[in-house]
Design a protein around this motif. Sequence first.
Motif, PDB file in Angstrom:
ATOM      1  N   ALA A   1       0.832  -1.203   0.000  1.00  0.00           N
ATOM      2  CA  ALA A   1       0.000   0.000   0.000  1.00  0.00           C
ATOM      3  C   ALA A   1       0.867   1.254   0.000  1.00  0.00           C
ATOM      4  O   ALA A   1       0.535   2.254  -0.656  1.00  0.00           O
ATOM      5  N   THR A   2       1.984   1.191   0.712  1.00  0.00           N
ATOM      6  CA  THR A   2       2.922   2.326   0.728  1.00  0.00           C
ATOM      7  C   THR A   2       3.607   2.483  -0.620  1.00  0.00           C
ATOM      8  O   THR A   2       3.699   3.594  -1.167  1.00  0.00           O
ATOM      9  N   ASP A   3       4.103   1.368  -1.172  1.00  0.00           N
ATOM     10  CA  ASP A   3       4.785   1.419  -2.472  1.00  0.00           C
ATOM     11  C   ASP A   3       3.887   2.023  -3.541  1.00  0.00           C
ATOM     12  O   ASP A   3       4.318   2.862  -4.336  1.00  0.00           O
ATOM     13  N   VAL A   4       2.641   1.574  -3.569  1.00  0.00           N
ATOM     14  CA  VAL A   4       1.724   2.028  -4.619  1.00  0.00           C
ATOM     15  C   VAL A   4       1.418   3.517  -4.458  1.00  0.00           C
ATOM     16  O   VAL A   4       1.341   4.258  -5.443  1.00  0.00           O
ATOM     17  N   ARG A   5       1.258   3.977  -3.231  1.00  0.00           N
ATOM     18  CA  ARG A   5       1.018   5.401  -3.026  1.00  0.00           C
ATOM     19  C   ARG A   5       2.222   6.225  -3.491  1.00  0.00           C
ATOM     20  O   ARG A   5       2.059   7.277  -4.111  1.00  0.00           O
ATOM     21  N   LEU A   6       3.423   5.760  -3.175  1.00  0.00           N
ATOM     22  CA  LEU A   6       4.625   6.464  -3.626  1.00  0.00           C
ATOM     23  C   LEU A   6       4.703   6.475  -5.151  1.00  0.00           C
ATOM     24  O   LEU A   6       5.033   7.498  -5.767  1.00  0.00           O
ATOM     25  N   TRP A   7       4.400   5.331  -5.767  1.00  0.00           N
ATOM     26  CA  TRP A   7       4.443   5.238  -7.230  1.00  0.00           C
ATOM     27  C   TRP A   7       3.412   6.182  -7.856  1.00  0.00           C
ATOM     28  O   TRP A   7       3.705   6.892  -8.819  1.00  0.00           O
ATOM     29  N   CYS A   8       2.226   6.185  -7.308  1.00  0.00           N
ATOM     30  CA  CYS A   8       1.163   7.055  -7.841  1.00  0.00           C
ATOM     31  C   CYS A   8       1.529   8.522  -7.694  1.00  0.00           C
ATOM     32  O   CYS A   8       1.291   9.324  -8.603  1.00  0.00           O
TER      33      CYS A   8
ATOM     34  N   MET B   1       1.738  10.928 -10.869  1.00  0.00           N
ATOM     35  CA  MET B   1       0.902  12.115 -11.025  1.00  0.00           C
ATOM     36  C   MET B   1       1.735  13.332 -11.406  1.00  0.00           C
ATOM     37  O   MET B   1       1.322  14.153 -12.237  1.00  0.00           O
ATOM     38  N   ASP B   2       2.912  13.443 -10.795  1.00  0.00           N
ATOM     39  CA  ASP B   2       3.808  14.547 -11.169  1.00  0.00           C
ATOM     40  C   ASP B   2       4.178  14.461 -12.651  1.00  0.00           C
ATOM     41  O   ASP B   2       4.208  15.476 -13.360  1.00  0.00           O
ATOM     42  N   LYS B   3       4.444  13.252 -13.132  1.00  0.00           N
ATOM     43  CA  LYS B   3       4.785  13.076 -14.551  1.00  0.00           C
ATOM     44  C   LYS B   3       3.618  13.476 -15.440  1.00  0.00           C
ATOM     45  O   LYS B   3       3.798  14.165 -16.459  1.00  0.00           O
ATOM     46  N   ILE B   4       2.421  13.050 -15.083  1.00  0.00           N
ATOM     47  CA  ILE B   4       1.245  13.372 -15.902  1.00  0.00           C
ATOM     48  C   ILE B   4       1.008  14.876 -15.914  1.00  0.00           C
ATOM     49  O   ILE B   4       0.719  15.471 -16.966  1.00  0.00           O
TER      50      ILE B   4
ATOM     51  N   ILE C   1      -5.380  19.033 -14.246  1.00  0.00           N
ATOM     52  CA  ILE C   1      -4.245  19.218 -13.333  1.00  0.00           C
ATOM     53  C   ILE C   1      -4.750  19.398 -11.906  1.00  0.00           C
ATOM     54  O   ILE C   1      -4.221  18.813 -10.950  1.00  0.00           O
ATOM     55  N   GLY C   2      -5.795  20.211 -11.751  1.00  0.00           N
ATOM     56  CA  GLY C   2      -6.355  20.437 -10.422  1.00  0.00           C
ATOM     57  C   GLY C   2      -6.873  19.157  -9.799  1.00  0.00           C
ATOM     58  O   GLY C   2      -6.677  18.910  -8.594  1.00  0.00           O
ATOM     59  N   ARG C   3      -7.528  18.327 -10.601  1.00  0.00           N
ATOM     60  CA  ARG C   3      -8.030  17.057 -10.072  1.00  0.00           C
ATOM     61  C   ARG C   3      -6.883  16.143  -9.653  1.00  0.00           C
ATOM     62  O   ARG C   3      -6.960  15.448  -8.632  1.00  0.00           O
ATOM     63  N   LEU C   4      -5.816  16.119 -10.440  1.00  0.00           N
ATOM     64  CA  LEU C   4      -4.661  15.299 -10.078  1.00  0.00           C
ATOM     65  C   LEU C   4      -4.035  15.783  -8.772  1.00  0.00           C
ATOM     66  O   LEU C   4      -3.658  14.975  -7.914  1.00  0.00           O
ATOM     67  N   LYS C   5      -3.919  17.095  -8.620  1.00  0.00           N
ATOM     68  CA  LYS C   5      -3.327  17.633  -7.392  1.00  0.00           C
ATOM     69  C   LYS C   5      -4.218  17.351  -6.183  1.00  0.00           C
ATOM     70  O   LYS C   5      -3.711  17.040  -5.096  1.00  0.00           O
ATOM     71  N   ASP C   6      -5.516  17.450  -6.371  1.00  0.00           N
ATOM     72  CA  ASP C   6      -6.439  17.111  -5.279  1.00  0.00           C
ATOM     73  C   ASP C   6      -6.300  15.648  -4.883  1.00  0.00           C
ATOM     74  O   ASP C   6      -6.241  15.303  -3.696  1.00  0.00           O
ATOM     75  N   CYS C   7      -6.259  14.792  -5.886  1.00  0.00           N
ATOM     76  CA  CYS C   7      -6.120  13.348  -5.648  1.00  0.00           C
ATOM     77  C   CYS C   7      -4.782  13.058  -4.967  1.00  0.00           C
ATOM     78  O   CYS C   7      -4.708  12.256  -4.027  1.00  0.00           O
TER      79      CYS C   7
END
Length: 507
Positions: free
Chosen positions: A162-169, A173-176, A228-234
């Motif tokens: 769960a930690t790894d996936v959050r870090l990966w996401c 998100m920064d890349k997107i 972009i705003g939705r990604l930052k919120d997420c």
Amino acid sequence: MALIRINGIPTADCPTSLLPYRGSKRALQFACTCSLAQQKGNTEMETVQKKLWGGRFEQSVTPAVEKFSESVSFDRKLYKHDIQGSRAHATMLAQQGLISMEDMENIISGLNEIERRIESGEFLWRTDREDVHMNIEAELIDLVGDPAKKLHTARSRNDQVATDVRLWCRDSMDKIIHKIMDFQVALIKLADSYKDLIIPGYTHLQRAQPLLLPHLLLAYVEQLERDIGRLKDCQQRMNYCPLGSCALAGTGLPIDRFATASALGFIEPLRNSVDAVSDRDFLLEFLSVNSILAVHLSRIAEEWVLWASEEFGFLTPSDAVSTGSSIMPQKKNPDPMELVRGKSARVIGNLTTLLVLCKGLPHAYNRDLQEDKEPLFDSTETVIAMLEVSTEFAYNISFNEERIAKSLTAGHLDATTMADYLVYKGVPFRTSHEIVGKSVALALSKGCQLSELSIAELRSVNPAFDEDVYKYLGVQNAVGWFRSFGSTGKACVMEELRLWKDKVVRR
């Protein structure tokens, strides 16, 4: 024996008798491991497949179960974040006196070496070690011995993944976001190149009102900004740390979850250990945002594909972003944008997969959640590719101003402005709407534009018309009369373009 590489990565020594094998690469990898073990006898087989969790087990899992259960073929994408989390966890354990500083140093040194081997292609990924976590931990034990066996203190694979996936996401998100910004820059430059170009605007795919092309292009930019705003919120909502929640109940050992959360850049630890390991709502939100973004890209693609057709002829893609036909030599197709339109279906499908995956799961962790990785990875990689090719396409198109100008004479695009003129004259809008409708019918009967009707003909429809009506007619005049905030009026659009150019520079 022969060293087998799967996708360029060494996986197992394989008996040469299996080299003509005709199955999939993944099946070949598995067959090699099993064949090697079988040749060494049943005792050796259990040694090869010995699990870090296998203390209570007397038998190894069957080859079919091994093959079906492994996830390292896809979850090894998480290796960097798994190692990052393990470094933070080892540091915290040492700070809390649960392991010695020397053990911590040995563990971190071993993790650094494993990361180096993975990135150089030297690391041997083994399916009998199931997943990215067990591959790295088992290799660490091979490298540094007993100190490595202390790393999993106060940690489970449940909170680890769960930690790894959050870090990966978070990183993805920064890349997107950066890819979206690149596309916005391309659109802004395109708008700046065609400041004065008027195009027909459409509703229901029917001619509606005239628009400045930059106004439409900046509409795309606005939509992408909301993405972009939705990604930052997420990103903000997912930036809480599961590590230390263990399997589901936490631990009785004196760990410091706030220390690991801070070391990994999280806001703070998640407050409920069951929630931390069992919910994937952050992935559902991420894939939802990706799906909305993919729909925006698909709509832009659809518009540009239409405009590149002979029927429209509004834009021409360069040869660098076009393809031809295998049978029709005259064809020049905007295939990249057709694929953008098509790949949006994959992104939406990945969201649907994850929604269905999660809908019936009891709390807390269930192995079903292993299946969240492939939709996540595919959604993210697909959206990034869609953004990259859309940006490339935007830099390689030109708008056909002459063809667009000819198209503006059809559709009576100045009809609404004519209605506004009558409002200025004191005519109620609903009445002016009816009057202009009759004027359009008259123009159609004569095969002319509204601006080509004489004043006498207009007054035959309604006496409210005067000579000044012609200042409102024709697309150039019509665009000039738009003045509301956010409209397609020249002053409004140029101000919007200026603001966006300034915003891009500030980023």
